[in-house]
Design an enzyme around this catalytic site. Structure first.
Site, mmCIF file in Angstrom:
data_model
loop_
_atom_site.group_PDB
_atom_site.id
_atom_site.type_symbol
_atom_site.label_atom_id
_atom_site.label_comp_id
_atom_site.label_asym_id
_atom_site.label_seq_id
_atom_site.Cartn_x
_atom_site.Cartn_y
_atom_site.Cartn_z
ATOM 1 N N GLU A 46 44.850 43.860 36.358
ATOM 2 C CA GLU A 46 45.167 45.254 36.111
ATOM 3 C C GLU A 46 44.361 46.174 36.996
ATOM 4 O OE1 GLU A 46 45.610 44.656 31.366
ATOM 5 O OE2 GLU A 46 44.036 45.892 32.202
ATOM 6 N N CYS A 73 40.180 52.216 39.031
ATOM 7 C CA CYS A 73 39.409 51.190 38.336
ATOM 8 C C CYS A 73 39.973 49.838 38.761
ATOM 9 C CB CYS A 73 39.580 51.449 36.847
ATOM 10 S SG CYS A 73 38.803 50.247 35.813
ATOM 11 N N CYS A 92 37.962 37.060 32.458
ATOM 12 C CA CYS A 92 36.507 37.248 32.469
ATOM 13 C C CYS A 92 35.875 36.167 31.614
ATOM 14 C CB CYS A 92 36.165 38.636 31.901
ATOM 15 S SG CYS A 92 34.420 39.069 32.091
ATOM 16 N N CYS A 143 32.661 39.523 25.842
ATOM 17 C CA CYS A 143 32.094 40.621 25.063
ATOM 18 C C CYS A 143 33.022 40.831 23.860
ATOM 19 C CB CYS A 143 32.000 41.884 25.915
ATOM 20 S SG CYS A 143 30.919 41.643 27.341
ATOM 21 N N CYS A 195 35.763 43.593 23.881
ATOM 22 C CA CYS A 195 36.577 43.759 25.091
ATOM 23 C C CYS A 195 37.755 42.801 25.049
ATOM 24 C CB CYS A 195 35.734 43.496 26.332
ATOM 25 S SG CYS A 195 36.705 43.530 27.855
ATOM 26 N N CYS A 238 40.648 48.064 29.359
ATOM 27 C CA CYS A 238 40.496 46.748 29.935
ATOM 28 C C CYS A 238 41.326 45.619 29.318
ATOM 29 C CB CYS A 238 39.029 46.415 29.669
ATOM 30 S SG CYS A 238 38.214 45.685 31.000
#
Ligand code: SAH
Length: 405
Positions: free
Chosen positions: A124, A137, A144, A148, A151, A384
Site C-alpha cells: 500500500e 506514505c 511486516c 505490533c 497494527c 496501515c
C-alpha cells in the site's frame, strides 16, 4: 525478524531489479545510477558513452517520468531501439485506488513478480495532501514481521523486503496518478496542492507497510534516488524514516542517509511497550532513547519525531504523558499523537477526545509541539495494512462465491 525477511539480502534485491517473467523485458524504473550503467553495459553500450547515456536515461526516467523509450528524443534512434528490445519502463500495477472525501488517496500496488513462483506482491501507498504540501506514505516491505498488537499489517502473513526499485516505483506511480510530472495534468478535484513551485508530493514518510530499518540497504539506495537533484528531487530533510526501534541501525540511518528520524514509541514503560511493540523485548526503551540521543544530525532545527498512538485506557493517562516528557529530556524531539485508527477485530479503541487533549496539553506545557495528527482518510480505511486486507477479503469472498455457484 522471520527467516523470510532475513533471506532477502542485497544480492536478492539486485536480482529482483532485473527479474522479468518469460517474454517480458526487465524494467529500468527504480534502478540506481550504478544499476543503469550496468544495464547499458549489458546491451553493449561503449564504455565512453556510459556516463552520458546514464545521465540521459536518469533525466527521462526520474525527472520527466517517461513511460517508454520512444519519448527520449535526445537519444539516438538506434539506441532507443536497442533499449526497447531489451528493457521496458514498466511500472508496477495499481490494482485498487481509493480517494477519500478529504483528498487522501490510497493505492494498492502490485509489484512485478520477482521469480517464477511469485504472483506479484501487493503493498500500500497513501497520499495525504495539505494546502501547500503533500506527503506520500511508502512501504518498505511486503507485510511486516514486527507484530505490533495495534497494527493491522502485522496480521498479514507474507513478508519480504521490497527492492530499491519497488520502493522508488511507489513515488513514480504516485506522481503519475497526481499529474506531478512535466506535461501531465493533475486530477481536477481541488484537493491536490498546487501553485508556483509546489509539488503534489513534497514529503515522503516511510510509514507504510514494513520496518524500513530491516531493509536498510534498499531503503538507503531509494533515499539516494528520491533526493537526487537531477531526478525526483526531494530534499532529504523532507524524507522521514519511521522505525519501531531497530537500535543497531538507527545511527547508520543518520550517518549514511541524513534522513529525518521518527520513532514509534507508543508506551513509556517496558512492560507495556513489550506488549504493544514486541521488538521492545530486544531493544528496550532505555537503549532506544540512548540511540536517539546519539542520532547524528539531530538538533533543535532537525528534531526527532516520537509517534504515540492513543489507545483508550491503555497508554493515555496524564501520568504517562508526564513520564513521556521525562523520558524525552535532552532529546531534540517533537511528539506526534496519533488517534488510533481502528480496524475490524482490533483489540483496542481510540482514546476519547478529552483524554487526547489532556495528554497533548501536558506535553505542550512541557515545551513540546504536540500536534494531534488529524485522522485522515478514515472513510477509506487509510491506516496501515487495511486496504490490502480488505481487498484480500473481497477476493476470498469472490472465490468462495464462485466455488459455491
Ligand atoms: N515499522 C515502522 C513503520 C511503519 S508503521 C514503524 O513502526 O515505525 C507507521 C506508523 O503507524 C507507526 O508509528 C505505527 O505504530 C503506526 N500505526 C500502525 N497501525 C496504526 C493504527 N491502526 N492506528 C494508528 N497508528 C498506527
Amino acid at each position: 525478524m522471520t527467516p523470510a525477511a532475513q533471506a532477502a539480502p542485497e544480492g536478492a534485491a539486485k536480482k529482483q531489479d532485473f527479474f522479468a517473467p518469460p517474454g517480458a523485458r526487465p524494467s529500468l524504473l527504480g534502478l540506481t545510477r550504478v544499476g543503469l550503467a550496468e544495464a547499458l553495459r549489458a546491451i553493449g553500450t561503449p564504455e565512453r558513452e556510459i556516463r552520458m547515456r546514464s545521465a540521459q536515461l536518469w533525466h527521462w526516467i526520474y525527472f520527466r517520468g517517461a513511460e517508454n523509450f520512444d519519448a527520449m528524443l535526445n537519444v539516438s534512434k538506434a539506441m532507443r531501439r536497442s533499449l526497447s528490445d531489451h528493457y521496458s519502463l514498466d511500472r508496477p500495477q495499481v490494482v485498487e485506488e481509493q480517494v477519500s472525501s478529504d483528498g487522501t488517496r490510497k493505492w494498492l500496488i502490485r509489484m512485478n513478480p520477482v521469480d517464477a513462483l511469485d504472483k506479484g506482491a501487493e503493498v500500500e501507498c497513501v497520499y495525504i495532501p495539505e494546502s501547500d504540501r503533500g506527503a506520500l506514505c511508502v512501504s518498505s516491505q511486503v507485510g511486516c514481521t514486527l507484530n505490533c498488537s495495534f497494527c493491522h499489517t502485522g496480521t498479514q502473513k507474507l513478508v519480504r523486503n521490497l527492492s530499491t526499485a519497488e520502493i522508488v516505483a511507489q513515488l513514480v506511480v504516485a506522481r503519475e496518478r497526481l499529474g506531478d510530472f512535466p506535461g501531465l495534468t493533475p486530477p481536477d478535484d481541488g484537493l491536490i496542492p498546487s501553485g508556483e513551485g509546489v509539488r503534489a508530493v513534497s514529503n515522503i514518510v516511510f510509514m507504510g507497510m514494513g520496518e524500513p530499518l530491516y531493509n536498510f540497504d534498499n531503503v538507503r539506495d531509494a533515499l539516494e534516488i528520491f533526493s537526487d537533484g537531477d531526478g525526483l528531487s526531494l530534499s532529504k530533510r523532507r524524507i522521514t524514516v519511521s522505525t519501531a526501534g531497530v537500535v543497531p541501525q538507527i545511527g547508520r540511518l543518520g550517518a549514511e542517509c541524513g534522513a529525518a528520524l521518527a520513532i514509534s514509541l507508543h508506551a513509556v514503560r517496558d512492560d507495556l511497550r513489550d506488549r504493544l511493540v514486541p521488538l521492545n523485548k530486544k531493544y528496550p526503551i532505555a537503549e532506544l532513547m540512548q540511540a536517539c540521543r546519539d542520532y547524528p544530525g539531530a538538533s533543535n532545527a532537525r528534531r526527532i519525531t516520537f509517534e504515540y498512538v492513543m489507545l483508550k485506557g491503555i497508554n493515555d493517562s496524564p501520568a504517562e504523558a508526564r513520564e513521556l516528557v521525562r523520558l524525552l529530556k535532552g532529546i531534540p524531539a517533537k511528539i506526534n499523537l496519533i488517534p488510533f485508527n481502528p480496524w475490524p477485530g482490533a483489540p483496542y479503541e481510540c482514546s476519547d477526545w478529552e483524554k487526547i487533549e489532556k495528554f497533548s496539553d501536558i506535553v505542550f506545557n512541557a515545551g513540546y509541539a504536540s500536534p494531534v495528527r488529524t485522522p485522515r482518510g478514515r472513510d477509506i480505511l487509510a491506516a496501515c495494512g487495511q486496504l490490502k486486507s480488505e481487498t484480500e477479503k473481497l477476493r476470498a469472498r469472490a472465490r468462495l462465491a464462485a466455488s459455491t455457484e
